[in-house]
Design an enzyme around this catalytic site. Structure first.
Site, PDB file in Angstrom:
ATOM      1  N   ASP A 164      -8.706  16.483   0.549  1.00  0.00           N
ATOM      2  CA  ASP A 164      -9.723  15.567   1.034  1.00  0.00           C
ATOM      3  C   ASP A 164      -9.076  14.164   1.055  1.00  0.00           C
ATOM      4  O   ASP A 164      -8.086  13.931   0.349  1.00  0.00           O
ATOM      5  CB  ASP A 164     -10.911  15.609   0.067  1.00  0.00           C
ATOM      6  CG  ASP A 164     -11.872  14.471   0.318  1.00  0.00           C
ATOM      7  OD1 ASP A 164     -12.352  14.364   1.449  1.00  0.00           O
ATOM      8  OD2 ASP A 164     -12.118  13.684  -0.623  1.00  0.00           O
TER       9      ASP A 164
ATOM     10  N   ASP B 298     -10.971  10.528   1.387  1.00  0.00           N
ATOM     11  CA  ASP B 298     -11.679   9.460   0.658  1.00  0.00           C
ATOM     12  C   ASP B 298     -12.072   9.910  -0.752  1.00  0.00           C
ATOM     13  O   ASP B 298     -12.766  10.920  -0.916  1.00  0.00           O
ATOM     14  CB  ASP B 298     -12.929   9.050   1.432  1.00  0.00           C
ATOM     15  CG  ASP B 298     -12.574   8.492   2.792  1.00  0.00           C
ATOM     16  OD1 ASP B 298     -12.444   7.281   2.916  1.00  0.00           O
ATOM     17  OD2 ASP B 298     -12.411   9.296   3.728  1.00  0.00           O
TER      18      ASP B 298
ATOM     19  N   ASP C 160     -13.001  15.695  -4.244  1.00  0.00           N
ATOM     20  CA  ASP C 160     -13.762  14.994  -5.287  1.00  0.00           C
ATOM     21  C   ASP C 160     -15.262  15.204  -5.191  1.00  0.00           C
ATOM     22  O   ASP C 160     -15.990  14.834  -6.110  1.00  0.00           O
ATOM     23  CB  ASP C 160     -13.490  13.485  -5.192  1.00  0.00           C
ATOM     24  CG  ASP C 160     -13.993  12.909  -3.881  1.00  0.00           C
ATOM     25  OD1 ASP C 160     -13.673  13.481  -2.821  1.00  0.00           O
ATOM     26  OD2 ASP C 160     -14.726  11.912  -3.903  1.00  0.00           O
TER      27      ASP C 160
HETATM   28  O1  PGA Z   1     -17.483  10.545   4.382  1.00  0.00           O
HETATM   29  C1  PGA Z   1     -16.416  10.154   4.853  1.00  0.00           C
HETATM   30  O2  PGA Z   1     -16.341   9.390   5.843  1.00  0.00           O
HETATM   31  C2  PGA Z   1     -15.122  10.587   4.271  1.00  0.00           C
HETATM   32  O3  PGA Z   1     -15.188  11.759   3.651  1.00  0.00           O
HETATM   33  P1  PGA Z   1     -14.043  12.578   2.933  1.00  0.00           P
HETATM   34  O4  PGA Z   1     -14.397  12.473   1.475  1.00  0.00           O
HETATM   35  O5  PGA Z   1     -14.255  13.948   3.510  1.00  0.00           O
HETATM   36  O6  PGA Z   1     -12.670  12.022   3.229  1.00  0.00           O
END
Ligand code: PGA
Length: 229
Positions: A15, A17, A177
Site C-alpha cells: 500500500d 499512503d 496499514d
Molecule cells: O486513500 C487514498 O487516496 C490512498 O490510499 P492508500 O492507503 O490505498 O494508498
C-alpha cells in the site's frame, strides 16, 4: 533485517499512503484548501488520518461530512476533481518515507522479490510520488485507484498486480496499514502483514491480517510468522 533466501515471497504488494509514505500532511493541506474554497473550517491532522485509505473522492466526501455537508453524485465528482487539481500541485512537499520503506524496497529488489504498489490513490500522482523518492528502480508495477474497475477492499487490484508481475496470489504478500488493504488481501485469499503507525482508527491487531508489525523495519519478523508460503 535477516531473511533467509528460502522464505522470501515471490512478490510483495505495498500500500502507499500510511505504509510506504507518510502523506497525511500534503493530503490534509490540500483538502483544507478545498474546504476553505467553500468557506468551511479545516479538518485536523487526526481527522485526516481517519479519512485516508479509500481514495481521494472518499477523503473529500468524509471531510465535507465532518462539516455536516453530505456530498454525492455530480457535486462530489466536481469537488473531487478540484481536490485532485489542488493536491496535484503539491504531492510531495511535506510527504516523507515511512521508517524502513526504502531499505525494504531495496532488499526486495536485491533478493529477486517482485514489488507492486497497490494504492487507492489515482495512478498518476502515485507514479509521481514514487518517482520523487527515486523508487522506480525498486517498483515493478503500480496499480492505482483508477487502474481497475474496483478499488480495495475489492480483491481486483491485488489480482491485477499479481497478473502484471506474473506471480500467483499464493506466492504473494500484501503489506498495508488500513482496513481496505487487509480486507482486500483477505478477499483475494492472500497473506497479509498489517503495519502499525498508518492511517486507521482500527487497532491494527483487529484488522484481520496474517500478522502485525510495528514498522517496515520488522518485515523479517512478520515474514517469519507467516512462514514459507
Ligand atoms: O486513500 C487514498 O487516496 C490512498 O490510499 P492508500 O492507503 O490505498 O494508498
Amino acid at each position: 533485517m535477516n531473511i533467509n533466501n528460502n522464505v522470501w515471497p515471490k512478490a510483495v504488494l505495498f500500500d502507499l499512503d500510511g505504509t510506504l509514505v507518510d502523506s497525511v500532511y500534503d493530503l490534509a493541506s490540500a483538502v483544507n484548501i478545498l474546504l476553505k474554497q467553500y468557506d468551511q473550517e479545516p479538518i485536523t491532522l487526526l481527522q485526516a488520518r481517519s479519512m485516508i485509505g479509500n481514495g481521494l473522492k472518499k477523503l473529500v466526501e468524509r471531510a465535507f461530512a465532518a462539516r455536516n455537508i453530505q456530498l454525492s453524485g455530480a457535486e462530489l465528482d466536481v469537488r473531487s476533481g478540484q481536490m485532485m487539481e489542488i493536491y496535484g500541485r503539491d504531492l510531495t512537499t511535506l510527504t516523507v518515507p515511512m521508517p524502513g520503506a526504502e531499505a525494504l524496497l531495496r532488499m526486495c529488489k536485491n533478493n529477486g522479490c517482485k514489488v507492486a504498489v497497490v494504492t487507492n490513490k489515482p495512478e498518476d500522482p502515485s507514479r509521481k510520488i514514487i518517482a520523487h523518492f527515486g523508487w522506480d528502480e525498486f517498483v515493478d508495477t503500480i496499480v492505482g485507484g483508477d487502474t481497475c474497475a474496483k478499488k480495495k477492499p475489492d480483491p481486483m487490484m491485488l489480482q491485477f498486480a499479481c497478473d502484471q508481475l506474473g506471480v500467483a496470489v499464493s506466492d504473494t504478500i500484501m503489506v498495508g496499514d488500513s482496513p481496505a488493504d487487509i480486507d482486500s488481501a483477505n478477499n483475494a485469499a492472500m497473506q497479509s502483514i498489517a503495519v502499525r503507525g498508518g492511517y486507521t482508527n482500527v487497532e491494527p491487531g483487529r484488522l484481520g491480517a496474517s500478522t502485525v508489525i510495528d514498522t517496515l523495519e520488522e518485515f523479517d519478523v512478520g515474514l517469519a510468522v507467516i512462514g514459507s508460503l
